[in-house]
Design an enzyme around this catalytic site. Structure first.
Site, short mmCIF file in Angstrom:
data_model
loop_
_atom_site.label_atom_id
_atom_site.label_comp_id
_atom_site.label_asym_id
_atom_site.label_seq_id
_atom_site.Cartn_x
_atom_site.Cartn_y
_atom_site.Cartn_z
N SER A 167 0.84 -1.19 0.00
CA SER A 167 0.00 0.00 0.00
C SER A 167 0.88 1.24 0.00
O SER A 167 2.06 1.17 -0.37
CB SER A 167 -0.94 -0.04 1.21
OG SER A 167 -1.95 0.93 1.09
N ASN A 168 0.32 2.39 0.35
CA ASN A 168 1.09 3.64 0.34
C ASN A 168 0.59 4.55 1.45
O ASN A 168 -0.33 4.21 2.18
CB ASN A 168 0.97 4.31 -1.05
CG ASN A 168 -0.47 4.61 -1.40
OD1 ASN A 168 -1.11 5.43 -0.75
ND2 ASN A 168 -0.99 3.92 -2.40
N ARG A 169 1.18 5.74 1.55
CA ARG A 169 0.94 6.63 2.69
C ARG A 169 -0.29 7.52 2.56
O ARG A 169 -0.50 8.40 3.38
CB ARG A 169 2.15 7.54 2.91
CG ARG A 169 3.40 6.80 3.28
CD ARG A 169 4.53 7.78 3.53
NE ARG A 169 5.79 7.09 3.71
CZ ARG A 169 6.20 6.55 4.86
NH1 ARG A 169 5.42 6.62 5.94
NH2 ARG A 169 7.36 5.94 4.94
N ALA A 174 -4.77 7.31 -4.40
CA ALA A 174 -3.39 6.88 -4.63
C ALA A 174 -3.45 5.39 -4.97
O ALA A 174 -3.25 4.52 -4.12
CB ALA A 174 -2.55 7.13 -3.40
#
Ligand code: CTP
Ligand code: CA
Length: 225
Positions: A33-35, A101
């Site tokens: 995943s991402n921030r 995102a």
């Protein structure tokens, strides 16, 4: 309170907003995943609703509450987000705002069982994910399309390239790093469209979202619709 910010400029317009990160399964207990916090996307969805639009928010996993006054669809992976977007487009959508995102890659074959720890290095084959925004922009008929771009360098040039390569009307670019961007409450945005650009100075995400929606409404109205 939110009524006092209502411009009504998107009255009667059906808007689909994607927000948040996606999660791509590695095995039953792990993911890539991402921030992304989802804050910017939720703020954009709220600003569109304030402007009189009917809004569907398609959100990846976030810790944020569902905003009032709109429909919300929760998804996990990019593939689920794509399905949810396509389902909305099939019913009706005038304006698509892609703040999510979305993953660029996912593990090619998620393991059915939890991957066991070993002492050797492990490589994970990754496969490209469908570009949701570009696929919407290539549709016919298609909604007015707005993308976001998170960049760490060459903001203007990268945003212009991204707008053209994805075939979208507007890109809202933000420089990530230095306390701005992912997970921050403040942000600043560079808006790029065909024949114009505009900087939205550092402000809260909700204030920026209102300014962005103003610019979208202006371009949308000017687009002969
Ligand atoms: N996007 C999308 N589907 C993907 C990847 C990105 O819809 N699989 C959308 C994002 O929601 C955003 C825009 O495309 O509106 C730009 O995302 P960004 O990550 O900045 O650009 P990429 O094209 O993925 O290029 P890169 O990450 O290499 O900069
Ligand atoms: Ca990307």
């Amino acid at each position: 309170l939110s009524e006092s910010f209502s411009t009504g400029r998107l009255a009667g317009i059906r808007v689909v907003v994607t927000a948040g990160p996606t999660r791509e399964a590695i095995d039953p207990v792990r993911y890539l995943s991402n921030r992304s916090s989802g804050k910017m996307g939720y703020a954009v969805a709220e600003a569109a609703r304030e402007a009189g639009a009917s809004v569907v928010l398609i959100s990846g996993p976030t810790t944020l509450d569902a905003p009032a006054g709109m429909d919300m669809v929760r998804v996990e992976s990019a593939a689920e987000m794509l399905d949810a977007v396509q389902a909305q487009l099939a019913s009706a959508c005038d304006l698509f705002i892609s703040t999510a995102a979305v993953a660029d890659y996912r593990p090619a074959t998620p393991a059915i069982h939890k991957i066991k720890r070993q002492m050797e290095a492990l490589s994970l084959p990754l496969q490209p994910v469908t570009d949701i925004l570009a696929s919407v922009a290539q549709g016919n008929p298609r909604p007015f399309c707005v993308g976001f771009a998170a960049e760490t360098e060459n903001l203007l040039v990268s945003a212009q390239k991204k707008r053209i390569s994805k075939g979208v009307e507007l890109i809202a670019a933000n420089q990530v790093g230095g306390g701005l961007g992912f997970d921050a409450d403040d942000n600043e945005l560079l808006l790029v469209w065909e024949g114009g650009s505009k900087t939205l100075e550092r402000a809260s995400k909700i204030r920026l979202a209102r300014q962005l929606v103003e610019q979208i409404a202006e371009l949308y109205a000017g687009g002969g619709t």
